[in-house]
Every structure is written in C-alpha cells, then in structure tokens.
Design a protein around this motif. Structure first.
Motif, PDB file in Angstrom:
ATOM      1  N   THR A   1       0.829  -1.200   0.000  1.00 58.04           N
ATOM      2  CA  THR A   1       0.000   0.000   0.000  1.00 58.04           C
ATOM      3  C   THR A   1       0.866   1.253   0.000  1.00 58.04           C
ATOM      4  O   THR A   1       2.024   1.234   0.432  1.00 58.04           O
ATOM      5  N   LEU A   2       0.273   2.334  -0.464  1.00 62.80           N
ATOM      6  CA  LEU A   2       0.968   3.614  -0.507  1.00 62.80           C
ATOM      7  C   LEU A   2       1.314   4.091   0.898  1.00 62.80           C
ATOM      8  O   LEU A   2       2.398   4.622   1.133  1.00 62.80           O
ATOM      9  N   GLU A   3       0.397   3.896   1.833  1.00 62.09           N
ATOM     10  CA  GLU A   3       0.636   4.316   3.212  1.00 62.09           C
ATOM     11  C   GLU A   3       1.854   3.616   3.808  1.00 62.09           C
ATOM     12  O   GLU A   3       2.665   4.229   4.493  1.00 62.09           O
ATOM     13  N   SER A   4       1.989   2.328   3.538  1.00 64.82           N
ATOM     14  CA  SER A   4       3.136   1.602   4.087  1.00 64.82           C
ATOM     15  C   SER A   4       4.440   2.076   3.454  1.00 64.82           C
ATOM     16  O   SER A   4       5.470   2.153   4.117  1.00 64.82           O
ATOM     17  N   ARG A   5       4.385   2.418   2.169  1.00 67.10           N
ATOM     18  CA  ARG A   5       5.583   2.947   1.513  1.00 67.10           C
ATOM     19  C   ARG A   5       5.963   4.312   2.080  1.00 67.10           C
ATOM     20  O   ARG A   5       7.137   4.597   2.307  1.00 67.10           O
TER      21      ARG A   5
END
Length: 143
Positions: A20-24
């Motif tokens: 996910t973008l949030e984890s990146r």
C-alpha cells in the motif's frame, strides 16, 4: 526524491503482492536522515508563535530574545543574526501554509525588522570603533 525499482515478491500462486501507498510513505519517512526530520524545538516555537498572534512585533521580538537553549542558561538566539534566521524560518513556514496575509506574518516580519535594525546598529558601531573616519592609519597599515 529517488525512485528505486524493487523486485516484487511472488506469492505461492504466482501473483505479486501489493504494497500500500501508506506503508511505503511510512517506510520512507522512517528512513529520512536527521537533517530532513522535523525539528521538534522549531515546531514548539512555531506553535507558541501562532498562539501569540495579535500581541505585536515587539512582544514577539522580546519573546524570542527571552528563550533559553537546552542548558537553560544561554540564550537560544544569542545574536541578531540568529534572531533573523529563526524569524525568516517562521516566515517561510507561514508562507508555505498560505498565511502570508495574516497578522502573525506581519508581526513576525516586524520582529525580523527589529533584529535587522539591531544587527545594522552593531555593525555600524563596530565599524566606527575599528575604522574611525578621522584616522586614516588603518588604510596605511600593512598586514
């Protein structure tokens, strides 16, 4: 920002897993060097200045002069140049947050002007002391 290609991990059925973008973003923010991390002391100063809106440039200037460093004894901003630097940093932050037309922006700008005036006065005085107009000996001296 540097974009790196990563090889995707394949799951058992042959499809790639999705990150996910949030984890990146979280991983990228944790990898920031110390120079890119938010300054907690500046953030505290900025929030306290936001609360001081409407009190005037002289009050803000005196507040900045009264702040103490981590040791509690020496001033946080010991010179006029240091005061100008922190006020300019606050002005840039206010401008980035679209608060350029606010009263606080005008007051911090005025505090910056006061610091500039002090710096100019000190430099002028030092020049008069070390390079008096009547004495041309400093021009003829050999170093």
């Amino acid at each position: 920002m540097k974009i790196e290609s990563r090889s995707s991990t394949l799951e058992r059925d042959g499809t790639s897993s999705v990150e996910t973008l949030e984890s990146r973003l979280l991983a990228a923010s944790q990898e920031l060097p110390d120079s890119k991390r938010p300054d907690i002391e500046f953030e505290h100063l900025y929030q306290s200045l936001l609360a001081m809106e409407g009190r005037g440039e002289k009050v803000i200037y005196e507040y900045l002069r009264s702040l103490r460093s981590a040791d509690g004894k020496s001033p946080a901003y010991p010179t006029a140049k240091a005061l100008m630097a922190v006020t300019l940093q606050v002005l840039v932050r206010l401008k980035d947050e679209k608060l350029k037309d606010s009263l606080l922006y005008k007051e911090v700008s005025g505090a910056n002007g006061l610091a500039f005036g002090v710096d100019l006065f000190v430099k002028s005085y030092m020049r008069e002391v070390f390079q008096p107009m009547e004495d041309d000996a400093w021009e003829r001296s050999e170093w």
